[in-house]
Design a protein around this motif. Structure first.
Motif, PDB file in Angstrom:
ATOM      1  N   TRP A  47       0.832  -1.207   0.000  1.00 22.52           N
ATOM      2  CA  TRP A  47       0.000   0.000   0.000  1.00 22.52           C
ATOM      3  C   TRP A  47       0.868   1.259   0.000  1.00 22.52           C
ATOM      4  O   TRP A  47       0.628   2.184  -0.780  1.00 22.52           O
ATOM      5  CB  TRP A  47      -0.925  -0.027   1.210  1.00 22.52           C
ATOM      6  N   LEU A  48       1.893   1.293   0.872  1.00 24.22           N
ATOM      7  CA  LEU A  48       2.784   2.458   0.929  1.00 24.22           C
ATOM      8  C   LEU A  48       3.533   2.655  -0.380  1.00 24.22           C
ATOM      9  O   LEU A  48       3.676   3.786  -0.856  1.00 24.22           O
ATOM     10  CB  LEU A  48       3.790   2.305   2.078  1.00 24.22           C
ATOM     11  N   ALA A  49       4.008   1.568  -0.971  1.00 24.22           N
ATOM     12  CA  ALA A  49       4.723   1.670  -2.251  1.00 24.22           C
ATOM     13  C   ALA A  49       3.787   2.195  -3.338  1.00 24.22           C
ATOM     14  O   ALA A  49       4.203   2.999  -4.174  1.00 24.22           O
ATOM     15  CB  ALA A  49       5.299   0.321  -2.647  1.00 24.22           C
ATOM     16  N   GLY A  50       2.539   1.755  -3.321  1.00 22.14           N
ATOM     17  CA  GLY A  50       1.558   2.266  -4.278  1.00 22.14           C
ATOM     18  C   GLY A  50       1.359   3.758  -4.133  1.00 22.14           C
ATOM     19  O   GLY A  50       1.248   4.480  -5.128  1.00 22.14           O
ATOM     20  N   PHE A 106      -3.731  -1.521  -4.708  1.00 21.90           N
ATOM     21  CA  PHE A 106      -3.953  -2.631  -5.627  1.00 21.90           C
ATOM     22  C   PHE A 106      -4.939  -3.624  -5.039  1.00 21.90           C
ATOM     23  O   PHE A 106      -5.020  -4.746  -5.494  1.00 21.90           O
ATOM     24  CB  PHE A 106      -2.618  -3.339  -5.920  1.00 21.90           C
ATOM     25  N   GLY A 107      -5.665  -3.208  -4.033  1.00 20.41           N
ATOM     26  CA  GLY A 107      -6.554  -4.122  -3.332  1.00 20.41           C
ATOM     27  C   GLY A 107      -5.746  -4.889  -2.293  1.00 20.41           C
ATOM     28  O   GLY A 107      -4.526  -4.884  -2.316  1.00 20.41           O
ATOM     29  N   ILE A 108      -6.422  -5.532  -1.393  1.00 25.81           N
ATOM     30  CA  ILE A 108      -5.735  -6.206  -0.286  1.00 25.81           C
ATOM     31  C   ILE A 108      -4.788  -7.295  -0.789  1.00 25.81           C
ATOM     32  O   ILE A 108      -3.632  -7.332  -0.405  1.00 25.81           O
ATOM     33  CB  ILE A 108      -6.768  -6.786   0.694  1.00 25.81           C
ATOM     34  N   ILE A 109      -5.254  -8.153  -1.666  1.00 25.31           N
ATOM     35  CA  ILE A 109      -4.421  -9.249  -2.157  1.00 25.31           C
ATOM     36  C   ILE A 109      -3.258  -8.695  -2.992  1.00 25.31           C
ATOM     37  O   ILE A 109      -2.115  -9.137  -2.849  1.00 25.31           O
ATOM     38  CB  ILE A 109      -5.262 -10.257  -2.998  1.00 25.31           C
ATOM     39  N   GLY A 110      -3.540  -7.733  -3.844  1.00 20.77           N
ATOM     40  CA  GLY A 110      -2.489  -7.118  -4.665  1.00 20.77           C
ATOM     41  C   GLY A 110      -1.428  -6.452  -3.820  1.00 20.77           C
ATOM     42  O   GLY A 110      -0.226  -6.593  -4.095  1.00 20.77           O
ATOM     43  N   ASN A 111      -1.837  -5.715  -2.792  1.00 19.33           N
ATOM     44  CA  ASN A 111      -0.882  -5.063  -1.893  1.00 19.33           C
ATOM     45  C   ASN A 111      -0.001  -6.084  -1.183  1.00 19.33           C
ATOM     46  O   ASN A 111       1.204  -5.881  -1.039  1.00 19.33           O
ATOM     47  CB  ASN A 111      -1.605  -4.207  -0.851  1.00 19.33           C
ATOM     48  N   GLY A 162      11.651  -2.102  -1.475  1.00 20.36           N
ATOM     49  CA  GLY A 162      11.665  -3.137  -2.506  1.00 20.36           C
ATOM     50  C   GLY A 162      10.429  -3.102  -3.388  1.00 20.36           C
ATOM     51  O   GLY A 162      10.514  -3.265  -4.609  1.00 20.36           O
ATOM     52  N   ALA A 163       9.268  -2.871  -2.790  1.00 19.16           N
ATOM     53  CA  ALA A 163       8.023  -2.799  -3.558  1.00 19.16           C
ATOM     54  C   ALA A 163       8.023  -1.582  -4.477  1.00 19.16           C
ATOM     55  O   ALA A 163       7.539  -1.654  -5.609  1.00 19.16           O
ATOM     56  CB  ALA A 163       6.823  -2.760  -2.612  1.00 19.16           C
ATOM     57  N   ALA A 164       8.578  -0.469  -4.012  1.00 24.41           N
ATOM     58  CA  ALA A 164       8.684   0.727  -4.857  1.00 24.41           C
ATOM     59  C   ALA A 164       9.597   0.445  -6.050  1.00 24.41           C
ATOM     60  O   ALA A 164       9.306   0.849  -7.179  1.00 24.41           O
ATOM     61  CB  ALA A 164       9.194   1.910  -4.043  1.00 24.41           C
ATOM     62  N   ILE A 165      10.697  -0.263  -5.814  1.00 27.85           N
ATOM     63  CA  ILE A 165      11.593  -0.649  -6.908  1.00 27.85           C
ATOM     64  C   ILE A 165      10.843  -1.544  -7.894  1.00 27.85           C
ATOM     65  O   ILE A 165      10.935  -1.366  -9.116  1.00 27.85           O
ATOM     66  CB  ILE A 165      12.855  -1.355  -6.359  1.00 27.85           C
ATOM     67  N   LEU A 166      10.087  -2.503  -7.366  1.00 23.94           N
ATOM     68  CA  LEU A 166       9.296  -3.403  -8.207  1.00 23.94           C
ATOM     69  C   LEU A 166       8.314  -2.614  -9.071  1.00 23.94           C
ATOM     70  O   LEU A 166       8.225  -2.830 -10.287  1.00 23.94           O
ATOM     71  CB  LEU A 166       8.552  -4.418  -7.346  1.00 23.94           C
ATOM     72  N   LEU A 167       7.577  -1.694  -8.468  1.00 24.61           N
ATOM     73  CA  LEU A 167       6.596  -0.906  -9.218  1.00 24.61           C
ATOM     74  C   LEU A 167       7.268  -0.011 -10.254  1.00 24.61           C
ATOM     75  O   LEU A 167       6.740   0.185 -11.348  1.00 24.61           O
ATOM     76  CB  LEU A 167       5.740  -0.078  -8.257  1.00 24.61           C
ATOM     77  N   PHE A 168       8.439   0.517  -9.928  1.00 22.05           N
ATOM     78  CA  PHE A 168       9.193   1.334 -10.877  1.00 22.05           C
ATOM     79  C   PHE A 168       9.582   0.495 -12.095  1.00 22.05           C
ATOM     80  O   PHE A 168       9.423   0.933 -13.239  1.00 22.05           O
ATOM     81  CB  PHE A 168      10.440   1.916 -10.204  1.00 22.05           C
ATOM     82  N   ILE A 169      10.078  -0.707 -11.862  1.00 17.52           N
ATOM     83  CA  ILE A 169      10.470  -1.598 -12.952  1.00 17.52           C
ATOM     84  C   ILE A 169       9.251  -1.980 -13.803  1.00 17.52           C
ATOM     85  O   ILE A 169       9.330  -1.999 -15.030  1.00 17.52           O
ATOM     86  CB  ILE A 169      11.203  -2.855 -12.409  1.00 17.52           C
TER      87      ILE A 169
END
Length: 82
Positions: free
Chosen positions: A18-21, A29-34, A69-76
């Motif tokens: 959620w924070l990375a989003g 991204f919804g609970i499961i997506g987050n 790490g999640a922010a890096i993932l979303l950036f990629i």
């Protein structure tokens, strides 16, 4: 893994996703997506922090590591999607 540890693991993943989003302006991204983004982010964040020699302990450290790490993932993902 104990039930309590699993619940904490999922909560940390959800919060990190959620924070990375929010940080990456992607929204939630919804609970499961987050949770999925947060868990994958925890792996990426742990790897990157390990390369940099950074150690973050405790629940707050876990959330920070997973969020980075999640922010890096979303950036990629945004780079790949164009």
């Amino acid at each position: 893994m104990e039930t309590q540890s699993l619940i904490i693991f999922l909560i940390i993943g959800g919060v990190a996703g959620w924070l990375a989003g929010l940080l990456m302006k992607g929204g939630g991204f919804g609970i499961i997506g987050n949770i999925i983004v947060g868990i994958i982010g925890a792996v990426i964040g742990g790897y990157v922090f390990g390369l940099l020699g950074i150690s973050a302990g405790g629940i707050l450290g876990s959330i920070i590591t997973a969020t980075v790490g999640a922010a890096i993932l979303l950036f990629i993902v945004k780079l790949v999607k164009g």
